[in-house]
Design a protein around this motif. Sequence first.
Motif, PDB file in Angstrom:
ATOM      1  N   ASP A 232       0.815  -1.210   0.000  1.00  0.00           N
ATOM      2  CA  ASP A 232       0.000   0.000   0.000  1.00  0.00           C
ATOM      3  C   ASP A 232       0.848   1.258   0.000  1.00  0.00           C
ATOM      4  O   ASP A 232       0.402   2.312  -0.473  1.00  0.00           O
ATOM      5  N   HIS A 233       2.056   1.151   0.545  1.00  0.00           N
ATOM      6  CA  HIS A 233       2.962   2.300   0.577  1.00  0.00           C
ATOM      7  C   HIS A 233       4.395   1.844   0.335  1.00  0.00           C
ATOM      8  O   HIS A 233       4.744   0.677   0.565  1.00  0.00           O
ATOM      9  N   PHE A 234       5.195   2.790  -0.112  1.00  0.00           N
ATOM     10  CA  PHE A 234       6.604   2.557  -0.387  1.00  0.00           C
ATOM     11  C   PHE A 234       7.401   3.691   0.229  1.00  0.00           C
ATOM     12  O   PHE A 234       7.026   4.868   0.104  1.00  0.00           O
ATOM     13  N   VAL A 235       8.479   3.351   0.936  1.00  0.00           N
ATOM     14  CA  VAL A 235       9.355   4.361   1.538  1.00  0.00           C
ATOM     15  C   VAL A 235      10.805   3.948   1.330  1.00  0.00           C
ATOM     16  O   VAL A 235      11.155   2.781   1.510  1.00  0.00           O
ATOM     17  N   GLU A 236      11.628   4.908   0.955  1.00  0.00           N
ATOM     18  CA  GLU A 236      13.059   4.672   0.798  1.00  0.00           C
ATOM     19  C   GLU A 236      13.822   5.825   1.445  1.00  0.00           C
ATOM     20  O   GLU A 236      13.378   6.973   1.399  1.00  0.00           O
ATOM     21  N   VAL A 237      14.941   5.510   2.081  1.00  0.00           N
ATOM     22  CA  VAL A 237      15.833   6.525   2.644  1.00  0.00           C
ATOM     23  C   VAL A 237      17.233   6.244   2.151  1.00  0.00           C
ATOM     24  O   VAL A 237      17.640   5.083   2.057  1.00  0.00           O
ATOM     25  N   ASP A 238      18.012   7.259   1.832  1.00  0.00           N
ATOM     26  CA  ASP A 238      19.340   7.043   1.273  1.00  0.00           C
ATOM     27  C   ASP A 238      20.422   7.005   2.342  1.00  0.00           C
ATOM     28  O   ASP A 238      20.194   7.269   3.514  1.00  0.00           O
ATOM     29  N   PHE A 239      21.654   6.663   1.924  1.00  0.00           N
ATOM     30  CA  PHE A 239      22.803   6.564   2.831  1.00  0.00           C
ATOM     31  C   PHE A 239      22.989   7.834   3.652  1.00  0.00           C
ATOM     32  O   PHE A 239      23.076   7.805   4.875  1.00  0.00           O
ATOM     33  N   ALA A 240      23.110   8.959   2.947  1.00  0.00           N
ATOM     34  CA  ALA A 240      23.410  10.222   3.625  1.00  0.00           C
ATOM     35  C   ALA A 240      22.287  10.590   4.589  1.00  0.00           C
ATOM     36  O   ALA A 240      22.538  11.107   5.688  1.00  0.00           O
ATOM     37  N   GLY A 241      21.053  10.326   4.195  1.00  0.00           N
ATOM     38  CA  GLY A 241      19.929  10.644   5.058  1.00  0.00           C
ATOM     39  C   GLY A 241      19.944   9.820   6.325  1.00  0.00           C
ATOM     40  O   GLY A 241      19.666  10.328   7.418  1.00  0.00           O
ATOM     41  N   PHE A 242      20.266   8.544   6.211  1.00  0.00           N
ATOM     42  CA  PHE A 242      20.322   7.694   7.394  1.00  0.00           C
ATOM     43  C   PHE A 242      21.419   8.163   8.349  1.00  0.00           C
ATOM     44  O   PHE A 242      21.187   8.315   9.554  1.00  0.00           O
ATOM     45  N   ALA A 243      22.602   8.396   7.820  1.00  0.00           N
ATOM     46  CA  ALA A 243      23.703   8.848   8.679  1.00  0.00           C
ATOM     47  C   ALA A 243      23.369  10.187   9.324  1.00  0.00           C
ATOM     48  O   ALA A 243      23.645  10.409  10.511  1.00  0.00           O
ATOM     49  N   GLY A 244      22.769  11.096   8.563  1.00  0.00           N
ATOM     50  CA  GLY A 244      22.405  12.406   9.099  1.00  0.00           C
ATOM     51  C   GLY A 244      21.359  12.307  10.189  1.00  0.00           C
ATOM     52  O   GLY A 244      21.409  13.039  11.191  1.00  0.00           O
ATOM     53  N   LEU A 245      20.392  11.403  10.022  1.00  0.00           N
ATOM     54  CA  LEU A 245      19.368  11.217  11.044  1.00  0.00           C
ATOM     55  C   LEU A 245      19.986  10.726  12.351  1.00  0.00           C
ATOM     56  O   LEU A 245      19.659  11.215  13.428  1.00  0.00           O
ATOM     57  N   ILE A 246      20.899   9.758  12.256  1.00  0.00           N
ATOM     58  CA  ILE A 246      21.537   9.220  13.462  1.00  0.00           C
ATOM     59  C   ILE A 246      22.309  10.317  14.190  1.00  0.00           C
ATOM     60  O   ILE A 246      22.240  10.451  15.424  1.00  0.00           O
ATOM     61  N   ASP A 247      23.033  11.142  13.447  1.00  0.00           N
ATOM     62  CA  ASP A 247      23.764  12.242  14.084  1.00  0.00           C
ATOM     63  C   ASP A 247      22.794  13.231  14.725  1.00  0.00           C
ATOM     64  O   ASP A 247      23.041  13.750  15.823  1.00  0.00           O
ATOM     65  N   ALA A 248      21.659  13.481  14.052  1.00  0.00           N
ATOM     66  CA  ALA A 248      20.703  14.463  14.567  1.00  0.00           C
ATOM     67  C   ALA A 248      20.061  14.017  15.881  1.00  0.00           C
ATOM     68  O   ALA A 248      19.718  14.851  16.719  1.00  0.00           O
ATOM     69  N   ILE A 249      19.919  12.708  16.065  1.00  0.00           N
ATOM     70  CA  ILE A 249      19.313  12.223  17.317  1.00  0.00           C
ATOM     71  C   ILE A 249      20.368  11.932  18.380  1.00  0.00           C
ATOM     72  O   ILE A 249      20.054  11.429  19.460  1.00  0.00           O
ATOM     73  N   GLY A 250      21.634  12.267  18.077  1.00  0.00           N
ATOM     74  CA  GLY A 250      22.697  12.112  19.063  1.00  0.00           C
ATOM     75  C   GLY A 250      23.366  10.765  19.079  1.00  0.00           C
ATOM     76  O   GLY A 250      24.034  10.404  20.051  1.00  0.00           O
ATOM     77  N   GLY A 251      23.227   9.990  17.985  1.00  0.00           N
ATOM     78  CA  GLY A 251      23.830   8.669  17.930  1.00  0.00           C
ATOM     79  C   GLY A 251      22.940   7.604  18.531  1.00  0.00           C
ATOM     80  O   GLY A 251      21.867   7.896  19.083  1.00  0.00           O
ATOM     81  N   VAL A 252      23.363   6.353  18.425  1.00  0.00           N
ATOM     82  CA  VAL A 252      22.578   5.227  18.938  1.00  0.00           C
ATOM     83  C   VAL A 252      23.491   4.252  19.670  1.00  0.00           C
ATOM     84  O   VAL A 252      24.682   4.162  19.407  1.00  0.00           O
ATOM     85  N   ASP A 253      22.890   3.519  20.594  1.00  0.00           N
ATOM     86  CA  ASP A 253      23.614   2.505  21.367  1.00  0.00           C
ATOM     87  C   ASP A 253      23.356   1.124  20.774  1.00  0.00           C
ATOM     88  O   ASP A 253      22.203   0.767  20.487  1.00  0.00           O
ATOM     89  N   VAL A 254      24.425   0.356  20.591  1.00  0.00           N
ATOM     90  CA  VAL A 254      24.310  -1.014  20.096  1.00  0.00           C
ATOM     91  C   VAL A 254      25.209  -1.917  20.923  1.00  0.00           C
ATOM     92  O   VAL A 254      26.114  -1.450  21.621  1.00  0.00           O
ATOM     93  N   THR A 255      24.948  -3.207  20.820  1.00  0.00           N
ATOM     94  CA  THR A 255      25.767  -4.202  21.494  1.00  0.00           C
ATOM     95  C   THR A 255      26.157  -5.282  20.502  1.00  0.00           C
ATOM     96  O   THR A 255      25.308  -5.764  19.735  1.00  0.00           O
ATOM     97  N   THR A 256      27.428  -5.640  20.492  1.00  0.00           N
ATOM     98  CA  THR A 256      27.872  -6.770  19.684  1.00  0.00           C
ATOM     99  C   THR A 256      28.601  -7.754  20.583  1.00  0.00           C
ATOM    100  O   THR A 256      29.376  -7.354  21.452  1.00  0.00           O
ATOM    101  N   THR A 257      28.304  -9.019  20.410  1.00  0.00           N
ATOM    102  CA  THR A 257      28.890 -10.042  21.266  1.00  0.00           C
ATOM    103  C   THR A 257      30.204 -10.586  20.707  1.00  0.00           C
ATOM    104  O   THR A 257      30.850 -11.408  21.343  1.00  0.00           O
TER     105      THR A 257
END
Length: 364
Positions: free
Chosen positions: A153-178
């Motif tokens: 019913d809907h289609f959404v796409e986000v590009d590389f630069a947009g994704f990286a910019g969004l993460i910086d705008a929200i102050g980064g994200v926390d992840v865990t890798t084992t």
Amino acid sequence: MLRIAVFTAIGLLLVGAGAAGYAYWKLNGNIRSVDIDTQLGPGRPPASVGGAFNILLLGSDSRAGANHSLAGGAVGDTARSDTAMVVHVNREHTTASVISIPRDTLVARPACTAPDGTSTPALRSAMFNSAYEVGGPACAVKTTEQLTGMRMDHFVEVDFAGFAGLIDAIGGVDVTTTVDISDQDSGLHLAAGNHHLSGTQALAFVRTRHGVGNGSDLGRIELQQQMVKSIMKQIGALGLTSNPAHLWSIADKLTKSMTTDSELASVSALVGLANTLKGIGPDQMTMVTLPVVSAPSDPNRVVPRTPQAGQLWAALQADGAVPQSVVSIQPSNPADSTPSPSTGTATRTPGGATRSPVGAAGRE
């Protein structure tokens, strides 16, 4: 990559950003759109009814503009949908099922017409991500509808630069890798443990493939699904509704990175979608990968696993939950192992598919 940030962020950002005047005009102007309905015509699965609906989330590896040097991998003139998620929202709008489709899944690709008018004949077997390359978003939607039997019913796409910019705008994200991650292609180098990632690092995290598991796309999907939840938690903790300036900055970056179907290509439409999704958080989402097995014709490709793949799509068509037959065979964590050396020796993933260490050929 992800592009998945759209689903996780829309409900928390755009409700507060749908103001009148300049802000509304500016955000509207940021959004690019594709008229999927006109391009595909009437020969599609019926539109969803009863309140349930489906969204196809795509992440192309286009290197146009600001995306040129991001996230490693090959740099070329074409683009593929190396991240694909089908999101089914139930009729009550209380839960969502998110199905990741491995990019190298062999599917029947229908005949498509690219935005420039070039026609591509149907193929009985083609990599899923090639549909975007030969026919753009409309072909990706058409291929997904043929695979799932469901209307997108809907289609959404986000590009590389947009994704990286969004993460910086929200102050980064926390992840865990084992496990330690070291991927020369994506540029990601992380020791096992907890990490706070910048936008560039987060993009590498969701793009990395050779640095985790057996080097196939299944490990990368695991990282992407973790990133969805990390973004949701970070945005939820920001208290954006009390900080209009910060909200505006994030909404501006998000809408600049977006391409949607024409029905969603306005702030008012996105605000409506946001209100619809506002009750769905990490605990109301079921995230799985399409069950696959190694393709008989090529150990570097996979095909939908029977009967589980069919059971999955049938359940969603009926607005049901992801079947236990699918949940029970999900890899426990395909990213949670040491990468195999690139010797050409195939390895078996926890999900049952035999894969070579480097997975599918081509771009990252």
